[in-house]
Design a protein around this motif. Sequence first.
Motif, PDB file in Angstrom:
ATOM      1  N   ARG A 219      87.028  22.890  63.661  1.00  0.00           N
ATOM      2  CA  ARG A 219      86.002  23.012  62.608  1.00  0.00           C
ATOM      3  C   ARG A 219      85.490  21.607  62.321  1.00  0.00           C
ATOM      4  N   SER A 220      84.188  21.502  62.205  1.00  0.00           N
ATOM      5  CA  SER A 220      83.608  20.178  61.987  1.00  0.00           C
ATOM      6  C   SER A 220      82.715  20.172  60.755  1.00  0.00           C
ATOM      7  N   VAL A 221      82.640  19.012  60.122  1.00  0.00           N
ATOM      8  CA  VAL A 221      81.661  18.808  59.036  1.00  0.00           C
ATOM      9  C   VAL A 221      80.984  17.467  59.274  1.00  0.00           C
ATOM     10  N   TYR A 222      79.664  17.454  59.242  1.00  0.00           N
ATOM     11  CA  TYR A 222      78.901  16.228  59.497  1.00  0.00           C
ATOM     12  C   TYR A 222      77.981  15.983  58.312  1.00  0.00           C
ATOM     13  N   LEU A 223      78.094  14.799  57.738  1.00  0.00           N
ATOM     14  CA  LEU A 223      77.334  14.496  56.512  1.00  0.00           C
ATOM     15  C   LEU A 223      75.872  14.138  56.842  1.00  0.00           C
ATOM     16  N   ILE A 224      74.954  14.771  56.112  1.00  0.00           N
ATOM     17  CA  ILE A 224      73.530  14.421  56.259  1.00  0.00           C
ATOM     18  C   ILE A 224      72.958  14.150  54.856  1.00  0.00           C
ATOM     19  N   PRO A 225      71.906  13.336  54.766  1.00  0.00           N
ATOM     20  CA  PRO A 225      71.302  13.142  53.439  1.00  0.00           C
ATOM     21  C   PRO A 225      70.758  14.478  52.901  1.00  0.00           C
ATOM     22  N   ALA A 226      70.869  14.683  51.594  1.00  0.00           N
ATOM     23  CA  ALA A 226      70.365  15.924  50.981  1.00  0.00           C
ATOM     24  C   ALA A 226      68.890  16.101  51.345  1.00  0.00           C
ATOM     25  N   GLY A 227      68.515  17.313  51.729  1.00  0.00           N
ATOM     26  CA  GLY A 227      67.105  17.610  52.003  1.00  0.00           C
ATOM     27  C   GLY A 227      66.672  17.373  53.443  1.00  0.00           C
ATOM     28  N   GLU A 228      67.590  16.873  54.308  1.00  0.00           N
ATOM     29  CA  GLU A 228      67.195  16.537  55.694  1.00  0.00           C
ATOM     30  C   GLU A 228      67.388  17.700  56.670  1.00  0.00           C
ATOM     31  N   TYR A 229      68.042  18.765  56.217  1.00  0.00           N
ATOM     32  CA  TYR A 229      68.468  19.846  57.122  1.00  0.00           C
ATOM     33  C   TYR A 229      67.308  20.407  57.949  1.00  0.00           C
ATOM     34  N   LYS A 230      66.204  20.713  57.272  1.00  0.00           N
ATOM     35  CA  LYS A 230      65.063  21.332  57.958  1.00  0.00           C
ATOM     36  C   LYS A 230      64.549  20.429  59.071  1.00  0.00           C
ATOM     37  N   LYS A 231      64.422  19.143  58.726  1.00  0.00           N
ATOM     38  CA  LYS A 231      63.885  18.169  59.684  1.00  0.00           C
ATOM     39  C   LYS A 231      64.821  18.039  60.901  1.00  0.00           C
TER      40      LYS A 231
END
Length: 430
Positions: A219-231
Amino acid sequence: MKTTEVLVIGGGIGGLTIALKLVQRGVHVTLVEKLPGNNKVYKGELLQPKSMQIFDKLGMHDLVKNSSKQIDVLDLIELDRNNLVKDQSFMDYRVLPQPYNASYMIHHEELKKILRDIALTFEEFTYYPATSCTSIDGHIAQMKQGQETFEIQATYIIGAEGRASVTRKAMNQSVTNFTYNHHFLTVTFPRPENFEGGQIISTYNRFLGLFPLPDNQVRSVYLIPAGEYKKIKEKPIAYFHKLYTDLAPAIDGYVQELRDWKKIQLMIPIKYHADKYTDGHLAIIGDAAHAVHPMAGEGMNMAIQDADVLGELLADILDNKTSDISWYEKVRRPRVSFMLQMSHLSALAYSFPYQSVSWFRRKAFERIEEDPTLHYKQMLNVSGLGIWKESIQDRFIQGGLLPKRMGEVSLGVKEKHVFNDQQDYPWKRK
Ligand SMILES: Cc1cc2nc3c(=O)[nH]c(=O)nc-3n(C[C@H](O)[C@H](O)[C@H](O)COP(=O)(O)OP(=O)(O)OC[C@H]3O[C@@H](n4cnc5c(N)ncnc54)[C@H](O)[C@@H]3O)c2cc1C
Protein backbone atom coordinates in the motif's frame (compact mmCIF):
# COMPACT_ATOMS: atom_id res chain seq x y z
CA MET A 1 -41.03 -3.17 15.11
CA LYS A 2 -37.74 -5.02 15.67
CA THR A 3 -36.09 -4.68 19.08
CA THR A 4 -32.53 -5.17 20.29
CA GLU A 5 -30.37 -4.35 23.29
CA VAL A 6 -27.69 -2.52 21.29
CA LEU A 7 -28.10 -1.17 17.77
CA VAL A 8 -24.79 -0.54 15.99
CA ILE A 9 -25.04 1.71 12.95
CA GLY A 10 -22.16 1.06 10.55
CA GLY A 11 -20.30 -2.17 9.85
CA GLY A 12 -16.78 -0.73 9.50
CA ILE A 13 -13.95 -1.91 11.76
CA GLY A 14 -15.24 0.10 14.75
CA GLY A 15 -18.85 -1.14 14.47
CA LEU A 16 -17.85 -4.77 13.93
CA THR A 17 -15.37 -4.73 16.84
CA ILE A 18 -17.91 -3.40 19.32
CA ALA A 19 -20.54 -5.82 18.01
CA LEU A 20 -18.21 -8.79 18.51
CA LYS A 21 -17.18 -7.59 21.94
CA LEU A 22 -20.82 -7.28 23.04
CA VAL A 23 -22.10 -10.58 21.65
CA GLN A 24 -19.21 -12.36 23.34
CA ARG A 25 -20.62 -10.96 26.60
CA GLY A 26 -24.10 -12.27 25.75
CA VAL A 27 -25.58 -8.91 24.68
CA HIS A 28 -28.08 -8.93 21.79
CA VAL A 29 -26.69 -6.72 19.02
CA THR A 30 -28.23 -5.63 15.73
CA LEU A 31 -25.80 -4.12 13.23
CA VAL A 32 -26.89 -2.26 10.09
CA GLU A 33 -24.45 -1.54 7.27
CA LYS A 34 -25.45 0.54 4.28
CA LEU A 35 -23.12 -1.19 1.80
CA PRO A 36 -24.26 -4.50 0.28
CA GLY A 37 -20.71 -5.88 -0.01
CA ASN A 38 -17.07 -4.86 -0.04
CA ASN A 39 -16.07 -1.22 0.11
CA LYS A 40 -13.87 -0.27 -2.85
CA VAL A 41 -12.40 2.77 -1.07
CA TYR A 42 -8.94 2.37 0.51
CA LYS A 43 -8.99 2.74 4.27
CA GLY A 44 -6.64 2.09 7.19
CA GLU A 45 -4.64 -1.15 7.02
CA LEU A 46 -1.94 -0.77 9.69
CA LEU A 47 -2.75 -2.46 12.98
CA GLN A 48 -0.87 -0.99 15.92
CA PRO A 49 0.14 -3.18 18.93
CA LYS A 50 -2.83 -2.05 21.09
CA SER A 51 -5.25 -3.34 18.45
CA MET A 52 -3.47 -6.69 18.51
CA GLN A 53 -3.83 -6.79 22.31
CA ILE A 54 -7.57 -6.10 21.95
CA PHE A 55 -7.91 -8.80 19.27
CA ASP A 56 -6.09 -11.19 21.59
CA LYS A 57 -8.76 -10.59 24.25
CA LEU A 58 -11.39 -11.23 21.58
CA GLY A 59 -9.70 -14.56 20.77
CA MET A 60 -8.75 -13.61 17.20
CA HIS A 61 -5.11 -12.53 17.51
CA ASP A 62 -3.62 -15.44 15.56
CA LEU A 63 -6.31 -15.30 12.88
CA VAL A 64 -5.48 -11.64 12.27
CA LYS A 65 -1.73 -12.23 12.48
CA ASN A 66 -1.88 -15.06 9.95
CA SER A 67 -3.76 -12.86 7.49
CA SER A 68 -1.30 -9.96 7.88
CA LYS A 69 2.21 -8.91 7.03
CA GLN A 70 4.20 -8.28 10.20
CA ILE A 71 6.12 -5.00 10.29
CA ASP A 72 8.83 -4.71 12.94
CA VAL A 73 10.71 -1.72 11.63
CA LEU A 74 9.75 1.43 9.78
CA ASP A 75 12.65 2.96 7.82
CA LEU A 76 12.74 6.73 7.48
CA ILE A 77 14.84 7.55 4.45
CA GLU A 78 15.74 11.11 3.47
CA LEU A 79 17.07 11.65 -0.07
CA ASP A 80 19.05 14.54 -1.53
CA ARG A 81 18.31 16.50 -4.72
CA ASN A 82 19.72 13.64 -6.81
CA ASN A 83 17.56 11.11 -4.98
CA LEU A 84 20.60 9.61 -3.23
CA VAL A 85 20.27 8.55 0.41
CA LYS A 86 21.31 11.45 2.62
CA ASP A 87 20.15 10.10 5.97
CA GLN A 88 18.42 6.99 7.22
CA SER A 89 16.88 6.30 10.60
CA PHE A 90 14.29 3.85 11.83
CA MET A 91 11.44 3.28 14.23
CA ASP A 92 11.60 -0.16 15.80
CA TYR A 93 8.48 -1.74 17.34
CA ARG A 94 10.70 -4.37 18.99
CA VAL A 95 11.66 -1.89 21.74
CA LEU A 96 8.13 -2.41 23.14
CA PRO A 97 7.52 -5.03 25.84
CA GLN A 98 6.51 -8.42 24.47
CA PRO A 99 4.19 -9.87 23.24
CA TYR A 100 2.69 -6.83 21.46
CA ASN A 101 5.87 -5.49 19.92
CA ALA A 102 5.10 -5.44 16.18
CA SER A 103 2.60 -3.82 13.84
CA TYR A 104 0.67 -5.68 11.15
CA MET A 105 -0.58 -4.73 7.70
CA ILE A 106 -3.87 -6.36 6.72
CA HIS A 107 -6.28 -5.73 3.85
CA HIS A 108 -9.09 -3.63 5.37
CA GLU A 109 -11.88 -5.77 3.91
CA GLU A 110 -10.15 -8.95 5.10
CA LEU A 111 -10.12 -7.68 8.69
CA LYS A 112 -13.80 -6.75 8.42
CA LYS A 113 -14.55 -10.27 7.14
CA ILE A 114 -12.73 -11.89 10.09
CA LEU A 115 -14.68 -9.79 12.61
CA ARG A 116 -18.02 -10.30 10.83
CA ASP A 117 -17.56 -14.07 10.39
CA ILE A 118 -16.84 -14.57 14.10
CA ALA A 119 -19.72 -12.31 15.18
CA LEU A 120 -22.10 -14.25 12.89
CA THR A 121 -21.39 -17.44 14.85
CA PHE A 122 -23.23 -15.90 17.85
CA GLU A 123 -27.02 -16.16 17.92
CA GLU A 124 -27.12 -12.81 19.74
CA PHE A 125 -25.87 -11.12 16.52
CA THR A 126 -28.26 -9.87 13.83
CA TYR A 127 -26.70 -8.36 10.72
CA TYR A 128 -28.46 -6.27 8.07
CA PRO A 129 -26.25 -5.47 5.06
CA ALA A 130 -27.46 -2.98 2.41
CA THR A 131 -29.43 -1.23 5.16
CA SER A 132 -29.07 2.44 5.90
CA CYS A 133 -30.11 4.21 9.08
CA THR A 134 -31.80 7.44 7.99
CA SER A 135 -32.74 9.01 11.34
CA ILE A 136 -32.98 8.43 15.08
CA ASP A 137 -35.78 9.56 17.34
CA GLY A 138 -35.28 8.63 20.99
CA HIS A 139 -34.74 4.87 21.18
CA ILE A 140 -36.16 4.26 17.69
CA ALA A 141 -34.04 4.31 14.53
CA GLN A 142 -35.49 4.42 11.00
CA MET A 143 -34.00 2.02 8.46
CA LYS A 144 -34.08 1.92 4.68
CA GLN A 145 -33.35 -1.33 2.84
CA GLY A 146 -33.91 -0.94 -0.89
CA GLN A 147 -37.47 0.40 -1.19
CA GLU A 148 -38.46 -0.99 2.24
CA THR A 149 -38.40 1.01 5.45
CA PHE A 150 -38.57 -0.34 8.99
CA GLU A 151 -37.83 0.65 12.57
CA ILE A 152 -35.52 -0.77 15.21
CA GLN A 153 -35.99 -0.01 18.90
CA ALA A 154 -32.85 -0.30 21.01
CA THR A 155 -31.82 0.23 24.61
CA TYR A 156 -28.52 1.72 23.37
CA ILE A 157 -27.62 3.08 19.94
CA ILE A 158 -23.98 3.22 18.83
CA GLY A 159 -22.99 5.45 15.93
CA ALA A 160 -20.12 3.78 14.07
CA GLU A 161 -21.02 5.28 10.69
CA GLY A 162 -17.74 7.06 10.02
CA ARG A 163 -17.42 10.69 9.04
CA ALA A 164 -21.09 11.32 8.10
CA SER A 165 -22.73 10.11 11.31
CA VAL A 166 -26.50 10.00 11.78
CA THR A 167 -26.03 9.35 15.49
CA ARG A 168 -23.77 12.39 15.91
CA LYS A 169 -26.50 14.44 14.25
CA ALA A 170 -29.12 12.99 16.62
CA MET A 171 -26.85 14.08 19.48
CA ASN A 172 -26.93 17.64 18.05
CA GLN A 173 -23.20 17.51 17.56
CA SER A 174 -21.42 19.14 14.68
CA VAL A 175 -17.68 18.94 14.03
CA THR A 176 -15.30 21.47 12.53
CA ASN A 177 -12.86 20.05 9.99
CA PHE A 178 -9.23 21.10 10.13
CA THR A 179 -7.78 20.72 6.63
CA TYR A 180 -4.16 20.45 5.50
CA ASN A 181 -2.12 22.01 2.68
CA HIS A 182 -1.60 18.58 1.14
CA HIS A 183 -3.56 15.56 -0.07
CA PHE A 184 -2.40 12.01 -0.85
CA LEU A 185 -2.54 9.70 -3.82
CA THR A 186 -3.08 6.20 -2.47
CA VAL A 187 -3.02 2.81 -4.17
CA THR A 188 -2.04 -0.84 -3.61
CA PHE A 189 0.11 -2.70 -6.15
CA PRO A 190 2.48 -5.71 -6.28
CA ARG A 191 5.84 -5.55 -4.49
CA PRO A 192 9.09 -7.50 -4.68
CA GLU A 193 8.96 -10.48 -2.30
CA ASN A 194 11.98 -9.23 -0.35
CA PHE A 195 10.41 -5.80 0.27
CA GLU A 196 9.82 -6.49 3.95
CA GLY A 197 9.68 -3.42 6.19
CA GLY A 198 7.68 -0.21 6.02
CA GLN A 199 9.44 2.74 4.38
CA ILE A 200 8.87 6.46 4.49
CA ILE A 201 10.97 8.06 1.79
CA SER A 202 11.22 11.83 1.56
CA THR A 203 13.13 14.70 0.05
CA TYR A 204 12.71 18.26 1.25
CA ASN A 205 9.58 18.55 -0.93
CA ARG A 206 8.36 14.99 -1.59
CA PHE A 207 6.96 12.12 0.48
CA LEU A 208 6.25 8.48 -0.31
CA GLY A 209 5.08 5.91 2.23
CA LEU A 210 5.31 2.19 1.35
CA PHE A 211 3.71 -0.40 3.63
CA PRO A 212 3.96 -4.08 2.66
CA LEU A 213 0.71 -6.06 2.68
CA PRO A 214 0.33 -9.86 2.50
CA ASP A 215 0.18 -11.55 -0.96
CA ASN A 216 3.23 -9.55 -2.11
CA GLN A 217 1.23 -6.34 -2.27
CA VAL A 218 2.23 -2.92 -1.02
CA ARG A 219 0.00 0.00 0.00
CA SER A 220 1.40 3.37 -0.93
CA VAL A 221 0.66 6.99 -0.08
CA TYR A 222 2.21 9.85 -2.05
CA LEU A 223 1.88 13.44 -0.87
CA ILE A 224 0.68 16.06 -3.37
CA PRO A 225 -0.15 19.74 -2.82
CA ALA A 226 -3.87 20.26 -2.07
CA GLY A 227 -5.83 20.90 -5.27
CA GLU A 228 -3.27 19.33 -7.67
CA TYR A 229 -5.05 15.99 -8.15
CA LYS A 230 -6.97 16.93 -11.31
CA LYS A 231 -3.89 18.37 -12.99
CA ILE A 232 -1.74 15.33 -12.11
CA LYS A 233 -4.39 12.90 -13.36
CA GLU A 234 -4.32 14.51 -16.80
CA LYS A 235 -0.72 13.34 -17.25
CA PRO A 236 0.13 9.89 -18.68
CA ILE A 237 0.32 7.10 -16.08
CA ALA A 238 4.09 6.87 -16.72
CA TYR A 239 4.36 10.20 -14.88
CA PHE A 240 2.92 8.54 -11.77
CA HIS A 241 5.29 5.56 -12.12
CA LYS A 242 8.26 7.93 -12.27
CA LEU A 243 7.15 9.83 -9.15
CA TYR A 244 7.42 6.52 -7.32
CA THR A 245 10.53 4.98 -8.93
CA ASP A 246 12.55 8.20 -8.50
CA LEU A 247 12.12 7.79 -4.74
CA ALA A 248 11.98 4.00 -4.48
CA PRO A 249 13.96 2.22 -7.25
CA ALA A 250 13.15 -1.11 -5.50
CA ILE A 251 9.59 -0.96 -6.86
CA ASP A 252 10.64 -0.31 -10.46
CA GLY A 253 8.96 -2.97 -12.58
CA TYR A 254 6.17 -3.38 -10.00
CA VAL A 255 4.42 -0.01 -9.82
CA GLN A 256 4.11 -0.19 -13.61
CA GLU A 257 1.49 -2.93 -13.03
CA LEU A 258 -0.85 0.02 -12.50
CA ARG A 259 -1.81 0.73 -16.07
CA ASP A 260 -4.23 3.62 -15.65
CA TRP A 261 -5.33 6.15 -13.06
CA LYS A 262 -8.58 4.35 -12.17
CA LYS A 263 -7.23 2.49 -9.14
CA ILE A 264 -5.33 5.47 -7.77
CA GLN A 265 -7.48 7.27 -5.22
CA LEU A 266 -7.32 10.70 -3.69
CA MET A 267 -7.15 10.78 0.11
CA ILE A 268 -7.91 14.11 1.76
CA PRO A 269 -6.63 14.24 5.34
CA ILE A 270 -8.78 16.05 7.88
CA LYS A 271 -8.85 16.39 11.64
CA TYR A 272 -11.86 16.88 13.91
CA HIS A 273 -12.96 15.93 17.39
CA ALA A 274 -16.61 15.88 18.53
CA ASP A 275 -17.37 17.79 21.75
CA LYS A 276 -19.32 14.87 23.21
CA TYR A 277 -19.08 11.10 22.73
CA THR A 278 -22.30 10.19 24.54
CA ASP A 279 -25.77 11.55 25.10
CA GLY A 280 -27.94 9.34 27.32
CA HIS A 281 -28.45 6.10 25.38
CA LEU A 282 -26.54 7.36 22.31
CA ALA A 283 -22.77 7.06 21.78
CA ILE A 284 -20.35 7.53 18.89
CA ILE A 285 -17.11 5.69 18.15
CA GLY A 286 -14.30 5.82 15.58
CA ASP A 287 -14.53 8.30 12.73
CA ALA A 288 -18.01 9.32 13.88
CA ALA A 289 -16.33 10.86 16.94
CA HIS A 290 -12.93 11.92 15.56
CA ALA A 291 -10.87 12.03 12.39
CA VAL A 292 -7.11 11.96 12.45
CA HIS A 293 -4.40 12.77 9.89
CA PRO A 294 -3.25 9.38 8.52
CA MET A 295 0.50 10.11 8.89
CA ALA A 296 0.90 8.02 12.06
CA GLY A 297 -1.48 5.23 10.92
CA GLU A 298 -3.90 5.60 13.82
CA GLY A 299 -7.45 6.07 12.40
CA MET A 300 -8.60 2.44 12.34
CA ASN A 301 -6.77 1.73 15.61
CA MET A 302 -8.58 4.52 17.41
CA ALA A 303 -11.91 3.05 16.27
CA ILE A 304 -10.87 -0.37 17.65
CA GLN A 305 -9.79 1.17 20.97
CA ASP A 306 -13.07 3.11 21.29
CA ALA A 307 -14.98 -0.11 20.59
CA ASP A 308 -13.01 -1.99 23.23
CA VAL A 309 -13.68 0.52 26.03
CA LEU A 310 -17.31 1.28 25.15
CA GLY A 311 -18.07 -2.41 24.51
CA GLU A 312 -16.72 -3.45 27.89
CA LEU A 313 -18.62 -0.60 29.59
CA LEU A 314 -21.98 -1.26 27.88
CA ALA A 315 -21.78 -4.97 28.67
CA ASP A 316 -21.14 -4.06 32.33
CA ILE A 317 -24.02 -1.53 32.31
CA LEU A 318 -26.42 -4.11 30.86
CA ASP A 319 -25.13 -6.54 33.51
CA ASN A 320 -25.97 -3.95 36.23
CA LYS A 321 -22.33 -3.69 37.29
CA THR A 322 -22.25 0.06 36.68
CA SER A 323 -24.67 2.67 35.35
CA ASP A 324 -22.44 5.47 34.18
CA ILE A 325 -21.86 5.63 30.41
CA SER A 326 -19.68 8.73 30.81
CA TRP A 327 -16.73 6.46 31.74
CA TYR A 328 -16.30 5.84 28.01
CA GLU A 329 -15.49 9.47 27.31
CA LYS A 330 -13.43 9.84 30.50
CA VAL A 331 -11.11 7.06 29.33
CA ARG A 332 -11.03 7.75 25.62
CA ARG A 333 -11.07 11.55 25.18
CA PRO A 334 -7.60 12.29 26.64
CA ARG A 335 -6.06 9.40 24.68
CA VAL A 336 -7.77 10.49 21.45
CA SER A 337 -6.70 14.12 21.97
CA PHE A 338 -3.13 12.93 22.43
CA MET A 339 -3.24 10.84 19.22
CA LEU A 340 -4.81 13.69 17.23
CA GLN A 341 -2.03 16.01 18.33
CA MET A 342 0.74 13.47 17.74
CA SER A 343 -0.53 12.67 14.22
CA HIS A 344 -0.97 16.38 13.53
CA LEU A 345 2.66 17.13 14.49
CA SER A 346 3.89 14.19 12.36
CA ALA A 347 1.89 15.64 9.46
CA LEU A 348 3.39 19.10 9.96
CA ALA A 349 6.90 17.59 9.78
CA TYR A 350 6.18 16.77 6.12
CA SER A 351 3.88 19.68 5.27
CA PHE A 352 6.40 22.38 4.39
CA PRO A 353 8.66 21.92 1.34
CA TYR A 354 11.72 23.74 2.71
CA GLN A 355 15.30 22.50 3.15
CA SER A 356 15.36 23.86 6.72
CA VAL A 357 12.28 21.81 7.71
CA SER A 358 13.83 18.72 6.15
CA TRP A 359 17.04 19.38 8.14
CA PHE A 360 15.16 19.63 11.46
CA ARG A 361 13.16 16.51 10.62
CA ARG A 362 16.32 14.52 9.90
CA LYS A 363 17.96 15.69 13.11
CA ALA A 364 14.87 14.87 15.19
CA PHE A 365 14.54 11.35 13.73
CA GLU A 366 18.26 10.72 14.21
CA ARG A 367 17.99 11.70 17.87
CA ILE A 368 14.86 9.58 18.38
CA GLU A 369 16.65 6.58 16.98
CA GLU A 370 19.83 7.09 19.00
CA ASP A 371 18.35 8.05 22.39
CA PRO A 372 16.72 4.89 23.84
CA THR A 373 14.29 6.89 26.02
CA LEU A 374 13.09 8.99 23.08
CA HIS A 375 12.81 5.90 20.89
CA TYR A 376 10.75 4.03 23.47
CA LYS A 377 8.47 7.02 24.08
CA GLN A 378 7.89 7.42 20.35
CA MET A 379 7.05 3.74 19.82
CA LEU A 380 4.88 3.48 22.95
CA ASN A 381 2.88 6.57 21.98
CA VAL A 382 2.37 5.30 18.41
CA SER A 383 1.47 1.78 19.61
CA GLY A 384 -1.57 2.89 21.64
CA LEU A 385 -0.39 0.60 24.47
CA GLY A 386 0.32 3.57 26.70
CA ILE A 387 1.29 7.22 26.80
CA TRP A 388 4.60 8.62 27.95
CA LYS A 389 4.68 12.31 27.09
CA GLU A 390 7.85 14.01 25.95
CA SER A 391 9.45 16.37 28.50
CA ILE A 392 11.25 19.67 27.92
CA GLN A 393 14.51 17.72 28.28
CA ASP A 394 13.37 15.36 25.50
CA ARG A 395 12.63 18.32 23.23
CA PHE A 396 16.08 19.79 23.89
CA ILE A 397 17.72 16.44 23.14
CA GLN A 398 15.67 16.14 19.95
CA GLY A 399 16.71 19.62 18.89
CA GLY A 400 20.39 18.83 19.55
CA LEU A 401 20.59 21.35 22.43
CA LEU A 402 21.33 18.63 25.01
CA PRO A 403 23.41 15.48 24.54
CA LYS A 404 21.56 12.25 23.93
CA ARG A 405 21.19 9.68 26.70
CA MET A 406 22.83 6.35 26.09
CA GLY A 407 21.27 4.22 28.88
CA GLU A 408 18.64 1.63 27.97
CA VAL A 409 15.15 1.93 29.48
CA SER A 410 14.54 -0.88 31.98
CA LEU A 411 11.57 -3.22 31.50
CA GLY A 412 10.10 -1.96 34.80
CA VAL A 413 10.14 1.65 33.59
CA LYS A 414 8.76 0.62 30.21
CA GLU A 415 5.85 -1.27 31.73
CA LYS A 416 5.04 1.57 34.14
CA HIS A 417 3.81 3.60 31.17
CA VAL A 418 1.70 0.84 29.59
CA PHE A 419 -2.05 1.10 30.28
CA ASN A 420 -3.31 -1.66 32.55
CA ASP A 421 -6.87 -3.01 32.82
CA GLN A 422 -7.65 -0.58 35.64
CA GLN A 423 -6.78 2.33 33.37
CA ASP A 424 -8.64 0.88 30.38
CA TYR A 425 -11.75 -0.04 32.42
CA PRO A 426 -11.58 2.17 35.58
CA TRP A 427 -15.26 1.69 36.53
CA LYS A 428 -14.47 -1.93 37.42
CA ARG A 429 -12.45 -0.68 40.43
CA LYS A 430 -15.57 0.83 42.03
C1 LIG B 1 -10.91 7.53 2.14
C2 LIG B 1 -10.27 7.14 3.44
C3 LIG B 1 -8.97 6.63 3.44
C4 LIG B 1 -8.36 6.31 4.64
N1 LIG B 1 -7.08 5.81 4.63
C5 LIG B 1 -6.46 5.59 5.82
C6 LIG B 1 -5.12 5.13 5.89
O1 LIG B 1 -4.45 4.98 4.88
N2 LIG B 1 -4.58 4.91 7.12
C7 LIG B 1 -5.30 5.09 8.28
O2 LIG B 1 -4.80 4.88 9.39
N3 LIG B 1 -6.56 5.50 8.24
C8 LIG B 1 -7.15 5.74 7.05
N4 LIG B 1 -8.42 6.15 7.02
C9 LIG B 1 -9.11 6.24 8.28
C10 LIG B 1 -9.57 4.88 8.74
O3 LIG B 1 -9.88 4.06 7.66
C11 LIG B 1 -10.76 5.13 9.63
O4 LIG B 1 -10.29 5.88 10.74
C12 LIG B 1 -11.38 3.85 10.13
O5 LIG B 1 -11.82 3.06 9.05
C13 LIG B 1 -12.55 4.24 11.03
O6 LIG B 1 -13.38 3.15 11.24
P1 LIG B 1 -14.89 3.36 11.56
O7 LIG B 1 -15.43 1.99 11.78
O8 LIG B 1 -15.05 4.37 12.63
O9 LIG B 1 -15.54 4.02 10.25
P2 LIG B 1 -15.64 3.53 8.76
O10 LIG B 1 -14.49 2.65 8.40
O11 LIG B 1 -15.84 4.76 7.95
O12 LIG B 1 -16.95 2.65 8.73
C14 LIG B 1 -18.23 3.21 8.75
C15 LIG B 1 -19.21 2.25 8.14
O13 LIG B 1 -20.53 2.73 8.34
C16 LIG B 1 -21.28 2.60 7.15
N5 LIG B 1 -22.35 3.63 7.21
C17 LIG B 1 -22.21 4.96 7.05
N6 LIG B 1 -23.39 5.59 7.23
C18 LIG B 1 -24.29 4.63 7.51
C19 LIG B 1 -25.69 4.66 7.77
N7 LIG B 1 -26.37 5.80 7.82
N8 LIG B 1 -26.32 3.49 7.99
C20 LIG B 1 -25.64 2.31 7.94
N9 LIG B 1 -24.32 2.23 7.70
C21 LIG B 1 -23.65 3.38 7.48
C22 LIG B 1 -20.26 2.79 6.05
O14 LIG B 1 -20.69 2.19 4.83
C23 LIG B 1 -19.04 2.11 6.64
O15 LIG B 1 -18.98 0.73 6.31
C24 LIG B 1 -9.06 6.48 5.86
C25 LIG B 1 -10.37 6.96 5.84
C26 LIG B 1 -10.98 7.29 4.66
C27 LIG B 1 -12.40 7.81 4.69
